[in-house]
Design an enzyme around this catalytic site. Sequence first.
Site, short mmCIF file in Angstrom:
data_model
loop_
_atom_site.label_atom_id
_atom_site.label_comp_id
_atom_site.label_asym_id
_atom_site.label_seq_id
_atom_site.Cartn_x
_atom_site.Cartn_y
_atom_site.Cartn_z
N CYS A 73 18.50 25.26 28.22
CA CYS A 73 19.65 25.29 27.30
C CYS A 73 20.45 26.57 27.37
CB CYS A 73 19.21 25.00 25.87
SG CYS A 73 18.29 26.31 25.04
N HIS A 112 17.00 26.98 20.05
CA HIS A 112 17.93 26.21 20.89
C HIS A 112 19.36 26.73 20.77
CE1 HIS A 112 19.82 22.98 23.03
NE2 HIS A 112 20.55 22.65 21.98
N ASP A 129 27.27 20.68 23.41
CA ASP A 129 25.92 21.03 23.82
C ASP A 129 25.59 20.32 25.13
OD1 ASP A 129 23.27 21.68 24.10
OD2 ASP A 129 22.65 20.97 22.12
#
Length: 277
Positions: A73, A112, A129
């Site tokens: 991520c 995250h 995202d």
Amino acid sequence: MSDSVQFDLDVYLRRIGWEGERRADAATLRGVHLAHLRALPFENLDALRRQAPSLDPADLMAKLVRGRRGGYCYEHNTLFACALRALGFRVTLLVARVVVGADSIASRPRTHMALLAEVPGEARPYLADVGFGAIGSLLEPMPLVADTEFTGAGRRHRLVHAPHDGPLEMWVLEAHDRAKEDWTAQYAFTLEPFEKPDFDVVNWYVGTSPRSPFTRRVYVQNVSADRHLLLDGRLLTETRADGTVTEREVTGEAEAHRLLEEEFGITAPEGMTLLTD
């Protein structure tokens, strides 16, 4: 050296196959978001070797854009933030608690990275995202609006508010589970802005700690228009666009390396062991 010098928008857009407009508008935001996800795989090979990957734009360009690799991520969303800023969007880095399978939001740490992208002339920003490595993740950015279902590239999501003791509202991203016909919480976040040094710290922990799920087993995924393919340890799961799911166990190292090369477009570091369990 500034991020704009290290990041090359032309090379990035060629890599993800984007040939559309280069404007700071909602259509470009959605298109580049989806193109990024379909072109660049999610993978944790650095963390599997207990190495925290670099988040410097030049290194991300070398690894994800010019190399046959992906990332997790922090890498994906740092790279995508560079692209959005180069296109004229204002971007805020957010940090979220992944709550899939959790008993409560507070039981999970904030690990995250997600993004808030502002489109010039629009009143509400978008949650973007490209780095949530899970089936059912966002394929297109969604407006930051509570209690309103959003459908992007065939997937259904919504944002809801959750009780929170802090001064900022707590947002929760939920995905619709087709099999269960129910909503599943994916992660929770506030709109507090975070900066690169914050992610340098959490990236080091997630990439090196023996307690991190990404240092324990291989985790690789890619997304196309007709399927989502996930290698989680020895389990290979293919989820088709119609919801059909097939699973099988990978037989050994040779097959795991072949799958990475042929199905995920990833060349593993030489001599690396993929199946650690």
